[in-house]
Motif scaffolding. Structure first.
Motif, PDB file in Angstrom:
ATOM      1  N   LEU A  11      39.502  36.541  34.546  1.00 31.72           N
ATOM      2  CA  LEU A  11      38.351  35.685  34.249  1.00 31.72           C
ATOM      3  C   LEU A  11      38.251  34.552  35.262  1.00 31.72           C
ATOM      4  CD1 LEU A  11      38.731  35.368  30.371  1.00 31.72           C
ATOM      5  CD2 LEU A  11      37.110  36.817  31.615  1.00 31.72           C
ATOM      6  N   GLY A  12      37.036  34.192  35.586  1.00 31.66           N
ATOM      7  CA  GLY A  12      36.820  33.090  36.512  1.00 31.66           C
ATOM      8  C   GLY A  12      35.564  32.332  36.159  1.00 31.66           C
ATOM      9  N   ILE A  13      35.386  31.189  36.812  1.00 37.98           N
ATOM     10  CA  ILE A  13      34.157  30.416  36.689  1.00 37.98           C
ATOM     11  C   ILE A  13      33.233  30.873  37.815  1.00 37.98           C
ATOM     12  CG2 ILE A  13      33.132  28.115  36.628  1.00 37.98           C
ATOM     13  CD1 ILE A  13      35.041  28.635  34.325  1.00 37.98           C
ATOM     14  N   VAL A  14      32.154  31.517  37.463  1.00 37.98           N
ATOM     15  CA  VAL A  14      31.258  32.090  38.464  1.00 37.98           C
ATOM     16  C   VAL A  14      30.317  31.019  39.008  1.00 37.98           C
ATOM     17  CG1 VAL A  14      29.488  33.842  38.898  1.00 37.98           C
ATOM     18  CG2 VAL A  14      31.380  34.326  37.319  1.00 37.98           C
ATOM     19  N   ARG A  15      30.156  31.030  40.363  1.00 37.55           N
ATOM     20  CA  ARG A  15      29.195  30.144  41.008  1.00 37.55           C
ATOM     21  C   ARG A  15      28.071  30.979  41.601  1.00 37.55           C
ATOM     22  NH1 ARG A  15      33.779  28.821  43.534  1.00 37.55           N
ATOM     23  NH2 ARG A  15      32.891  29.012  45.626  1.00 37.55           N
ATOM     24  N   PRO A  53      31.142  26.086  48.401  1.00 36.04           N
ATOM     25  CA  PRO A  53      31.836  25.173  47.487  1.00 36.04           C
ATOM     26  C   PRO A  53      30.915  24.332  46.609  1.00 36.04           C
ATOM     27  CG  PRO A  53      32.793  25.062  49.681  1.00 36.04           C
ATOM     28  CD  PRO A  53      31.558  25.890  49.801  1.00 36.04           C
ATOM     29  N   TRP A  54      29.707  24.012  47.125  1.00 32.76           N
ATOM     30  CA  TRP A  54      28.795  23.159  46.375  1.00 32.76           C
ATOM     31  C   TRP A  54      27.833  23.956  45.499  1.00 32.76           C
ATOM     32  CZ3 TRP A  54      30.596  21.737  51.163  1.00 32.76           C
ATOM     33  CH2 TRP A  54      31.180  20.467  51.256  1.00 32.76           C
ATOM     34  N   SER A  55      27.931  25.269  45.500  1.00 30.26           N
ATOM     35  CA  SER A  55      26.964  26.070  44.765  1.00 30.26           C
ATOM     36  C   SER A  55      27.083  25.840  43.255  1.00 30.26           C
ATOM     37  CB  SER A  55      27.130  27.552  45.095  1.00 30.26           C
ATOM     38  OG  SER A  55      28.410  28.008  44.707  1.00 30.26           O
ATOM     39  N   LYS A  76      31.769  25.546  32.021  1.00 28.20           N
ATOM     40  CA  LYS A  76      32.950  24.918  32.629  1.00 28.20           C
ATOM     41  C   LYS A  76      34.237  25.186  31.858  1.00 28.20           C
ATOM     42  CE  LYS A  76      30.676  21.048  35.017  1.00 28.20           C
ATOM     43  NZ  LYS A  76      30.590  19.576  35.133  1.00 28.20           N
ATOM     44  N   ASN A  77      34.125  25.470  30.570  1.00 30.52           N
ATOM     45  CA  ASN A  77      35.325  25.686  29.755  1.00 30.52           C
ATOM     46  C   ASN A  77      35.543  27.162  29.421  1.00 30.52           C
ATOM     47  OD1 ASN A  77      33.207  26.046  27.983  1.00 30.52           O
ATOM     48  ND2 ASN A  77      34.077  24.794  26.350  1.00 30.52           N
ATOM     49  N   PHE A  78      34.931  28.037  30.193  1.00 31.47           N
ATOM     50  CA  PHE A  78      34.962  29.472  29.877  1.00 31.47           C
ATOM     51  C   PHE A  78      36.384  30.034  29.856  1.00 31.47           C
ATOM     52  CE2 PHE A  78      34.657  33.949  31.514  1.00 31.47           C
ATOM     53  CZ  PHE A  78      34.161  34.504  30.349  1.00 31.47           C
ATOM     54  N   ILE A  79      37.191  29.697  30.860  1.00 36.17           N
ATOM     55  CA  ILE A  79      38.549  30.248  30.925  1.00 36.17           C
ATOM     56  C   ILE A  79      39.410  29.710  29.783  1.00 36.17           C
ATOM     57  CG2 ILE A  79      40.688  30.357  32.278  1.00 36.17           C
ATOM     58  CD1 ILE A  79      38.958  30.263  34.810  1.00 36.17           C
ATOM     59  N   SER A  80      39.395  28.400  29.591  1.00 39.22           N
ATOM     60  CA  SER A  80      40.269  27.803  28.572  1.00 39.22           C
ATOM     61  C   SER A  80      39.880  28.242  27.160  1.00 39.22           C
ATOM     62  CB  SER A  80      40.257  26.274  28.676  1.00 39.22           C
ATOM     63  OG  SER A  80      38.951  25.755  28.531  1.00 39.22           O
ATOM     64  N   GLU A  81      38.585  28.333  26.880  1.00 36.04           N
ATOM     65  CA  GLU A  81      38.170  28.796  25.551  1.00 36.04           C
ATOM     66  C   GLU A  81      38.571  30.249  25.335  1.00 36.04           C
ATOM     67  OE1 GLU A  81      36.783  26.962  22.942  1.00 36.04           O
ATOM     68  OE2 GLU A  81      37.534  25.423  24.323  1.00 36.04           O
ATOM     69  N   ASN A 120      32.128  21.669  43.727  1.00 30.15           N
ATOM     70  CA  ASN A 120      32.132  22.425  42.474  1.00 30.15           C
ATOM     71  C   ASN A 120      33.343  23.343  42.327  1.00 30.15           C
ATOM     72  OD1 ASN A 120      29.984  21.376  41.098  1.00 30.15           O
ATOM     73  ND2 ASN A 120      28.504  22.871  41.830  1.00 30.15           N
ATOM     74  N   LEU A 121      34.268  23.270  43.265  1.00 30.91           N
ATOM     75  CA  LEU A 121      35.550  23.942  43.064  1.00 30.91           C
ATOM     76  C   LEU A 121      36.411  23.182  42.049  1.00 30.91           C
ATOM     77  CD1 LEU A 121      36.626  24.951  46.698  1.00 30.91           C
ATOM     78  CD2 LEU A 121      35.739  26.444  44.901  1.00 30.91           C
ATOM     79  N   ARG A 122      36.138  21.908  41.873  1.00 35.26           N
ATOM     80  CA  ARG A 122      36.953  21.064  40.994  1.00 35.26           C
ATOM     81  C   ARG A 122      37.043  21.615  39.564  1.00 35.26           C
ATOM     82  NH1 ARG A 122      38.245  15.385  41.428  1.00 35.26           N
ATOM     83  NH2 ARG A 122      39.039  14.617  39.439  1.00 35.26           N
ATOM     84  N   PRO A 123      35.913  21.894  38.892  1.00 30.22           N
ATOM     85  CA  PRO A 123      36.030  22.441  37.533  1.00 30.22           C
ATOM     86  C   PRO A 123      36.669  23.822  37.481  1.00 30.22           C
ATOM     87  CG  PRO A 123      33.735  22.434  38.267  1.00 30.22           C
ATOM     88  CD  PRO A 123      34.508  21.639  39.262  1.00 30.22           C
TER      89      PRO A 123
END
Length: 218
Positions: A71-75, A80-82, A88-93, A137-140
């Protein structure tokens, strides 16, 4: 052995599915849209839904011995800024639900794709990558991988958090390098194909139980 693969339609996830099929495993996959499935095999059972909805996850976990999460956070793009497409909480949830449901179904093992630059490896990565993580947007994305690792570390699961370096789509076979505490010093790149192979290769091994190996290519 039956494996549930999360993130099976992603660029790395699809390769994990292919690699697992080569090894003869039976697979369950949980996907948001069945129409995005690009593989066909009698060894795959497809469930439509999301791991953030525990009922969907519980159905897909039935009869499985192990979970592989890609699983990942899709951009919107690799820039990087996309814009972030995934919550934002998809992986942790998703990981929270996996942990809760694993206790219900007596499932003990999970292998997850994390990232180099998470946790104690943040000071190992090049300055420019650390800057991008801090100010784009790599930060989250990295924050979610870090939170996911922390949740697993505090769970009853036997987990492995694989931390690949920067991913590419090369098909060349290269020697894999597995690092802990920056030793040996990781290279900057690894192919998604190599990541998939490493993950499936460790399914029946206890070598990396409760560990966070950084993987790269020579």
């Amino acid at each position: 052995m039956k494996i549930l693969i999360l993130g099976a339609t992603g660029r790395t996830g699809r390769l994990i599915v292919e690699e697992a099929l080569k090894h003869g495993y039976d697979l369950n996959v949980l996907v948001r849209d069945k129409n995005k499935i690009s593989f066909s095999s009698k060894s795959i059972k497809v469930y439509q839904g999301t791991p953030t909805r525990i009922a969907d996850l519980a159905a897909a976990m039935q009869g499985c011995d192990l979970i592989i999460s890609a699983l990942g956070i899709v951009r919107a793009s690799d820039a990087p800024w996309s814009k972030l497409i995934t919550a934002k909480n998809f992986i942790s949830e998703s990981i929270k639900n996996v942990i809760a449901e694993a206790d219900q179904q007596s499932l003990k093992r999970l292998i997850t794709v994390s990232a180099w630059g998470v946790g104690d490896t943040k000071m190992e990565i090049p300055f420019w990558l650390r800057w991008l993580i801090n100010y784009t947007n790599l930060r989250p994305v990295y924050a979610e991988h870090e939170l996911g690792e922390k949740l697993l570390a505090n769970s009853n699961l036997n987990w492995t958090a694989v931390r690949p370096v920067a991913l590419n789509d090369s098909n060349k076979i290269k020697t894999l390098k597995v690092s802990f505490n920056n030793l040996p010093k990781p290279s900057l790149y690894i192919s998604r194909q190599s990541v998939a192979k490493f993950i499936v290769d460790i399914v029946k091994s206890d070598k990396y139980d409760m560990k966070r190996p950084t993987i790269s290519e020579n």
